[in-house]
Structure formats: C-alpha cells, structure tokens
Design an enzyme around this catalytic site. Structure first.
Site, PDB file in Angstrom:
ATOM      1  N   HIS A   1      54.319  45.313  46.562  1.00 10.20           N
ATOM      2  CA  HIS A   1      53.381  44.549  47.392  1.00 10.20           C
ATOM      3  C   HIS A   1      52.379  43.740  46.590  1.00 10.20           C
ATOM      4  O   HIS A   1      51.563  43.035  47.159  1.00 10.20           O
ATOM      5  CB  HIS A   1      52.603  45.512  48.286  1.00 10.20           C
ATOM      6  CG  HIS A   1      51.648  46.373  47.502  1.00 10.20           C
ATOM      7  ND1 HIS A   1      52.038  47.546  46.905  1.00 10.20           N
ATOM      8  CD2 HIS A   1      50.346  46.206  47.177  1.00 10.20           C
ATOM      9  CE1 HIS A   1      51.003  48.075  46.262  1.00 10.20           C
ATOM     10  NE2 HIS A   1      49.966  47.276  46.409  1.00 10.20           N
TER      11      HIS A   1
HETATM   12  C1  UD1 Z   1      45.050  46.073  48.149  1.00  6.45           C
HETATM   13  C2  UD1 Z   1      44.473  46.152  46.740  1.00  6.45           C
HETATM   14  C3  UD1 Z   1      45.568  46.664  45.784  1.00  6.45           C
HETATM   15  C4  UD1 Z   1      46.171  47.965  46.279  1.00  6.45           C
HETATM   16  C5  UD1 Z   1      46.652  47.775  47.711  1.00  6.45           C
HETATM   17  C6  UD1 Z   1      47.221  49.055  48.268  1.00  6.45           C
HETATM   18  C7  UD1 Z   1      42.775  44.428  46.261  1.00  6.45           C
HETATM   19  C8  UD1 Z   1      42.474  43.213  45.479  1.00  6.45           C
HETATM   20  N1  UD1 Z   1      44.036  44.863  46.221  1.00  6.45           N
HETATM   21  O1  UD1 Z   1      46.079  45.102  48.138  1.00  6.45           O
HETATM   22  O2  UD1 Z   1      44.986  46.905  44.524  1.00  6.45           O
HETATM   23  O3  UD1 Z   1      47.273  48.295  45.458  1.00  6.45           O
HETATM   24  O4  UD1 Z   1      45.549  47.344  48.526  1.00  6.45           O
HETATM   25  O5  UD1 Z   1      47.930  48.818  49.433  1.00  6.45           O
HETATM   26  O6  UD1 Z   1      41.885  44.982  46.870  1.00  6.45           O
HETATM   27  N2  UD1 Z   1      47.553  43.507  55.540  1.00  6.45           N
HETATM   28  C9  UD1 Z   1      47.879  43.918  56.820  1.00  6.45           C
HETATM   29  N3  UD1 Z   1      47.317  45.081  57.263  1.00  6.45           N
HETATM   30  C10 UD1 Z   1      46.475  45.816  56.518  1.00  6.45           C
HETATM   31  C11 UD1 Z   1      46.153  45.375  55.227  1.00  6.45           C
HETATM   32  C12 UD1 Z   1      46.709  44.234  54.754  1.00  6.45           C
HETATM   33  O7  UD1 Z   1      48.638  43.293  57.524  1.00  6.45           O
HETATM   34  O8  UD1 Z   1      46.028  46.872  56.991  1.00  6.45           O
HETATM   35  C13 UD1 Z   1      48.188  42.270  55.024  1.00  6.45           C
HETATM   36  C14 UD1 Z   1      47.424  41.040  55.404  1.00  6.45           C
HETATM   37  O9  UD1 Z   1      48.333  40.021  55.563  1.00  6.45           O
HETATM   38  C15 UD1 Z   1      46.583  40.791  54.171  1.00  6.45           C
HETATM   39  C16 UD1 Z   1      47.497  41.244  53.055  1.00  6.45           C
HETATM   40  O10 UD1 Z   1      48.230  42.340  53.610  1.00  6.45           O
HETATM   41  O11 UD1 Z   1      46.192  39.463  54.080  1.00  6.45           O
HETATM   42  C17 UD1 Z   1      46.801  41.699  51.814  1.00  6.45           C
HETATM   43  O12 UD1 Z   1      45.905  42.765  52.101  1.00  6.45           O
HETATM   44  P1  UD1 Z   1      44.687  43.101  51.109  1.00  6.45           P
HETATM   45  O13 UD1 Z   1      43.949  44.283  51.566  1.00  6.45           O
HETATM   46  O14 UD1 Z   1      43.909  41.879  50.848  1.00  6.45           O
HETATM   47  O15 UD1 Z   1      45.418  43.441  49.751  1.00  6.45           O
HETATM   48  P2  UD1 Z   1      46.631  44.438  49.463  1.00  6.45           P
HETATM   49  O16 UD1 Z   1      47.789  43.630  49.105  1.00  6.45           O
HETATM   50  O17 UD1 Z   1      46.798  45.463  50.529  1.00  6.45           O
END
Ligand code: UD1
Length: 364
Positions: A207
């Site tokens: 991811h």
């Molecule tokens: C975040 C952390 C990463 C960690 C990961 C664990 C940062 C910079 N990164 O990355 O270090 O390994 O969490 O999972 O903080 N989204 C959803 N639902 C959710 C959360 C996210 O649909 O509950 C989707 C959205 O499209 C969002 C994207 O995932 O824009 C990215 O989510 P985000 O929390 O920004 O970063 P992660 O990739 O989850």
C-alpha cells in the site's frame, strides 16, 4: 494545581495495534490517560474492526480528520489536538511510529511546551522520498522521551545527536501485541470463506505511496509478484488496503489470476493469515516485524528497510528479479534464520512504567 494528564494519540491501523498493549498496561497500573484517535484511518476494516478485535474502549476523542493531502491532514490533526491539549491541560503526549498523525501530534505538543514521548523512535530507512522517514526524523528531533525498540534504533538516535539520557530501549510493542493476540486469533475461522488453504499460499500486503501511486511501478511490482507465485507454484492472497484499491481502479489495472484479492481483514484474521503463509511479501513496516517474529520468510517490496534487525530473514528486493531469485534460493535451501532482536514482549510494561514515573515527577 490540576493533576497532570497523559494523552495517547493514534490515527492509523498499525498505531492502534501497537499502542494497544501500552493502553492495557496503563489501565492495569490505574494510570489516568485520555485516548485520542485522529481517524486518519476511518474505514471499517482499518478502524472499527481493529478496535473491536483488540477489545479497546472507544477513544475519548475522535478527530475525524479523514483523508487529504499531507498538509491538509497534518494541519487538521494539529488544530484538533491543540484544542484538546488546552481543554484537558495535557502535560504528556504519547505518539507512536511515523504517520502524519505522529508528526502532527508531536509538533502540536512541543509548541505548547507539552512533553512528547515517542514510541518506536529511532527507526531509519535513510530514504527521504518516504513521507514516513520525514515524520520519524522530525518527531524524534523534538521528542523529550524516546522509546527506541532496539539497540540499532538507539544508535541511530545517538548518531543524530539525541542525548542518550532521553532514550530508553524498550523492545517493540509489536511483540507484546502478537503474544497477547495469537491465542485469540487461533479461534477465528479465517480460512472458511477463502479459496486458499493454510500453508499453501503467499501472503501479500502492498500500500506504500511510492509503490501504488505510480502506475508503472505498481504494474512492475504486480509482474514481480506473479513471477514469485509461478516459481513457487503457490497462489498469492492479497488483503487489500483502501489506498491500493483506489489506485487499481484509477489506473485501470487488472490484477493477474495468480493474485487473489480480498477485502482488508481485521487484526486477528491477519495474525492467522500471517501465521499460515508459506512466505510473506510486503511493503509495510509492521508486517516486516510480524513476519520476523512469526519466523516466516519475507520479501520486502521496497528498496530500503528501517527494520535492519530482520535482514537475516528479510529480502529487500524492490523490483529486482535477481534479488528475488536469491530469496527463493534461500527459501528452498532452508537457510533462513530468525532471532529475537525485536523484543521480549515486555516493551509496553517498560513504557508504562516510565510514563508513570514521568507523571509522578510532574505531580511534585
Ligand atoms: C498511512 C501511513 C503509513 C502506514 C499506513 C498503514 C502516513 C504518511 N502514512 O498510510 O506509514 O504504513 O497508514 O496503513 O501517515 N483510505 C481509506 N480509508 C481509510 C484510510 C485511507 O479509504 O481508512 C484511503 C484514502 O483513499 C486515502 C488513502 O487511503 O487517501 C491514503 O490514506 P492515508 O492515511 O493518507 O495513508 P496510508 O496509505 O493509509
């Protein structure tokens, strides 16, 4: 004078999992604390299911920041954490790991002259393209107490000029979390609705922004994963993170038949999937640790790792086929070795004991 208050801040799935043992210890010691969740992760599988699997109380505060650019996400968390710090007169803020929630919490507290304690301090990939590396470095630089999980993490901090008196080597709370939940996980009927059998699949998690936000890299990695699957004649099971799912749709990528995609799973099912895999393929930090603790061969789909302790059983391949071949050779020859450098399962106890001591000092 009001009593000093400890606040624990989490925001994402791995933070909830790894902070849970610390929360249990705080409760056991009847140390008062407030539990804040930024809701950086908010979908059922990444949030609700994890909280209920871990039998954690609902957070006292849910900040509902959701997704956004780094600046938007970090900014919203800062504003909302600041409000709670004022309202509750927080005197110690505990953050974990390397997410935007971690950085936002640490920055907010430090600017209010609130003590910052960082769990999982000192990890370094030395890859500044990763947002997590930036979050780690800045958080460590401004933290007052640094809970380093290993001696390597401690040395990284010392190399950066952090005073050794502020570092405590605790072990990683991921060991505590795994030990506390393995028994519960065994009761799950994880494989009932799956088309793979225990011991006869490769488990994939992928991811990271640097892997799935670039279409070319994403496709290359899927090709590499298919290659591994064919070489080992085993299917790949992929509980998919919402970020990767979104990117697959956006790039219109069809995944090859060797890869079986399922929805993201809860923590207990994940322990089952990890424990029963023949090999694990990942770009996650936490999964690298869990694979090592569970003594599973591991291929890391990145060019670096901030977990060098795992390298005797962790092949960091990025998209390099030659490195994959070396990993498969070691796997077949049975030459992979595992140690217990990541911890002894008592990290959360050490962290809670220190927090108790800090609170007592603040009371006097
Ligand atoms: C975040 C952390 C990463 C960690 C990961 C664990 C940062 C910079 N990164 O990355 O270090 O390994 O969490 O999972 O903080 N989204 C959803 N639902 C959710 C959360 C996210 O649909 O509950 C989707 C959205 O499209 C969002 C994207 O995932 O824009 C990215 O989510 P985000 O929390 O920004 O970063 P992660 O990739 O989850």
């Amino acid at each position: 004078m009001s009593k000093p208050v400890v606040a624990i801040l989490v925001g994402t799935r791995p933070e909830i999992i790894k902070v849970a043992p610390v929360i249990r210890q705080l409760k056991k010691r009847t140390i008062p604390f407030i539990f804040i969740h930024s809701n950086q992760h908010y979908t059922k599988e990444l949030d609700e299911t994890i909280l209920s699997d871990l039998k954690l109380d609902r957070p006292d505060y849910q900040l509902r920041v959701g997704s956004g650019t780094h600046a938007v996400q970090t900014g919203k968390i800062m504003e909302r954490v600041e409000k709670i710090c004022f309202q509750k007169k927080v005197s110690i803020l505990v953050v974990h790991g390397d997410t935007n929630t971690t950085l936002a919490g640490a920055l907010t507290a430090k600017k209010l002259q609130i003590m910052v304690c960082h769990i999982e301090a000192g990890l370094r990939s030395f890859d500044y393209r990763m947002p997590e590396e930036i979050n780690r470095i800045i958080t460590d630089r401004i933290s007052d107490v640094l809970f380093a999980p290993t001696l390597i993490a401690q040395q990284n901090l010392i190399n950066e000029g952090i005073r050794s008196e502020s570092i405590i080597v605790t072990g990683n709370t991921v060991v505590d979390a795994l030990r506390q939940h393995q028994k519960m996980a065994r009761k799950r009927h994880t494989f009932k609705h799956l088309s793979v059998k225990p011991g006869q699949y490769l488990l994939l998690t992928m991811h990271r922004a640097e892997n799935v936000d670039d279409k070319g890299k994403f496709i290359k990695l899927l090709e590499l994963i298919t290659y591994i699957s064919k070489r080992l004649a085993l299917p790949v099971l992929w509980p998919i993170h919402p970020r990767s799912l979104k990117q697959l749709t956006q790039f219109d990528i069809i995944i090859p038949p060797e890869i079986i995609k399922i929805n993201a799973v809860g923590y207990l099912d994940m322990i089952q999937l990890l424990s029963n895999a023949s090999m694990i393929l990942t770009d996650s930090g936490g999964i690298q640790e869990e694979a090592y603790i569970l003594k599973k061969p591991l291929i890391t789909l990145r060019s670096s790792t901030e977990r060098p302790e795992t390298l005797s059983a962790n092949f960091v391949v990025d998209t390099d086929v030659d490195k994959v071949d070396q990993a498969l050779q070691a796997f077949r020859a049975n030459t992979i070795k595992w140690g217990n450098e990541l911890g002894d399962g008592l990290a959360s106890m050490r962290i809670a004991a220190k927090l108790e001591e800090l609170l007592e000092q603040k009371e006097h």
